[in-house]
Design a protein around this motif. Structure first.
Motif, short mmCIF file in Angstrom:
data_model
loop_
_atom_site.label_atom_id
_atom_site.label_comp_id
_atom_site.label_asym_id
_atom_site.label_seq_id
_atom_site.Cartn_x
_atom_site.Cartn_y
_atom_site.Cartn_z
N UNK A 34 51.06 43.88 26.63
CA UNK A 34 50.37 42.69 26.15
C UNK A 34 51.28 41.48 26.02
N UNK A 35 52.29 41.41 26.88
CA UNK A 35 53.21 40.27 26.84
C UNK A 35 54.30 40.39 25.79
N UNK A 58 69.35 39.55 22.11
CA UNK A 58 68.34 40.39 22.78
C UNK A 58 67.07 39.58 23.02
N UNK A 59 66.64 38.85 22.02
CA UNK A 59 65.43 38.02 22.18
C UNK A 59 65.61 37.00 23.30
N UNK A 60 66.75 36.32 23.28
CA UNK A 60 67.00 35.29 24.28
C UNK A 60 66.99 35.88 25.69
N UNK A 61 67.60 37.04 25.87
CA UNK A 61 67.66 37.65 27.20
C UNK A 61 66.29 38.12 27.68
N UNK A 62 65.51 38.72 26.80
CA UNK A 62 64.23 39.28 27.21
C UNK A 62 63.17 38.21 27.43
N UNK A 63 63.28 37.11 26.74
CA UNK A 63 62.31 36.02 26.94
C UNK A 63 62.44 35.38 28.32
N UNK A 64 63.53 35.67 29.02
CA UNK A 64 63.72 35.15 30.38
C UNK A 64 63.04 36.04 31.43
N UNK A 66 60.08 37.59 33.43
CA UNK A 66 58.69 37.18 33.70
C UNK A 66 57.69 38.11 33.03
N UNK A 67 56.70 37.54 32.38
CA UNK A 67 55.66 38.31 31.71
C UNK A 67 55.93 38.55 30.24
N UNK A 68 57.15 38.27 29.78
CA UNK A 68 57.48 38.47 28.37
C UNK A 68 57.20 37.19 27.60
N UNK A 69 56.28 37.27 26.65
CA UNK A 69 55.92 36.11 25.83
C UNK A 69 56.51 36.19 24.42
N UNK A 70 56.79 37.40 23.98
CA UNK A 70 57.37 37.57 22.65
C UNK A 70 58.22 38.84 22.66
N UNK A 71 59.12 38.93 21.69
CA UNK A 71 60.04 40.07 21.61
C UNK A 71 60.05 40.59 20.18
N UNK A 72 59.92 41.90 20.04
CA UNK A 72 60.05 42.56 18.75
C UNK A 72 61.23 43.52 18.83
#
Length: 350
Positions: A34-35, A58-64, A66-72
């Motif tokens: 779900x993004x 980790x958040x900064x890397x994963x937000x780059x 495609x398809x990732x809108x948020x990181x937990x």
């Protein structure tokens, strides 16, 4: 998508170990739904001093991706044992020493143990100051007596999430011990090897002042991860601290860092800082040893010790407690760095 997440995480380094989280085996899970990218990171210690930076990176890397809108990001922790664990079930033995008495070494040792335990580590505390044991009093267990299990192993006393042993809980209060070196060696052997410590991440050892029989017995009995040197800023204390460092060097025990205790005083009415003993003198010991922290003079440290609760637990918002908490986390970080040398180049990852 899992591969894309893992590829992004390979660009994130542990800021202390200077290797990426994937090759260090610190990624337990990484999935996208779900993004939302959900990642579980297993830290090398629950007292990680740079947990916030790791989460941000980790958040900064994963937000780059495609398809990732948020990181937990969620965290676990696993303290890794060196290639040669200190004792069965005990991953790391850390000595807390000083070249002279009166520098607050026992207070530092007790608060290091309590802080590491509060952060989630399994911690033991050995009061090896046989002639002047004070850990039991500081832990609020001066009247407790050490018992044994069915296997005739000593059962450590538990307080504030810490297992501890002290000669004060074996001998009558106020009774002086008149022992020679071989008796000291035998006592240390029993405290280490004839006690049911169980599974511990860290065993903190409060040494007596100086460079005598107890120090030698410990370094010859177990594999020690490293030592912490407690000093005060005065030149005379620094001279003695340098002797302690030289002793550990000769015993092939790494010095993990320096704690400058009673470093300064903050006036409670004005907030003005006074360097009563010449703050910052421990930096003279050499840049090769990390300065784990400069602990201010704080009456709560003494009062809480007398009342049997470490200041990091009794008054966590006090300046001294905040510094001691950071000292414990910095120490845990230094231990993780030491442990890295025994890790394989590539670990199994998800």
């Amino acid at each position: 998508m899992h591969d894309a997440l893992m590829a992004a995480l390979r660009t994130v380094n542990d800021p202390e170990l200077h290797r990426d989280l994937v090759s260090l085996g610190m990624i337990e899970a990484a999935e996208l739904g779900g993004g939302v990218a959900r990642v579980k990171v297993n830290l090398t210690t629950p007292a990680c001093p740079l947990k916030g930076k790791i989460e941000g990176d980790v958040r900064e890397a994963l937000l780059k991706v495609p398809g990732v809108q948020d990181v937990v990001v969620t965290f676990g922790a696993m303290v890794r044992a060196p290639s040669q664990p200190a004792l069965p079930g005990v991953k790391h033995v850390v000595l807390v020493g000083s070249g002279k008495g009166g520098v607050g070494k026992s207070s530092v040792a007790v608060n290091l143990a309590a802080s590491l335990a509060r952060d989630g580590a399994k911690v033991g505390l050995l009061d090896a100051d046989v002639y002047g044991p004070s850990v039991a009093h500081m832990m609020g267990q001066g009247a407790a007596r050490i018992t044994a299990n069915e296997e005739r192993k000593m059962l450590p006393i538990e307080a504030h999430g810490v297992k501890f042993l002290s000669m004060a809980n074996l001998s009558p209060a106020g009774q002086a011990l008149v022992w020679r070196g071989p008796m000291l060696h035998s006592a240390i052997q029993q405290f280490l090897k004839d006690a049911a410590w169980g599974q511990l991440d860290y065993l903190i050892v409060d040494l007596p002042p100086g460079t005598g029989d107890v120090q030698l017995s410990l370094t010859q009995t177990v594999q020690v991860t490293g030592a912490v040197i407690v000093t005060t800023p005065q030149d005379v204390a620094l001279i003695d601290a340098a002797r302690a460092i030289d002793m550990f060097k000769k015993a092939s025990v790494p010095v993990l860092g320096i704690v400058e205790n009673m470093s300064y005083f903050v006036a409670p009415d004005t907030g003005h800082t006074y360097d009563l003993f010449g703050r910052g003198g421990s930096r003279k010991l050499g840049e090769q040893f990390p300065l784990l922290g400069e602990v201010p003079i704080d009456t709560d440290v003494r009062q809480d010790s007398d009342q049997g609760t470490p200041v990091v637990l009794a008054h966590p918002d006090r300046p001294a407690a905040a510094v001691l908490t950071q000292v414990a986390r910095n120490l845990a970080g230094q231990i993780s760095i030491r442990s890295l040398s025994s890790l394989p180049d590539q670990l199994t990852v998800v």
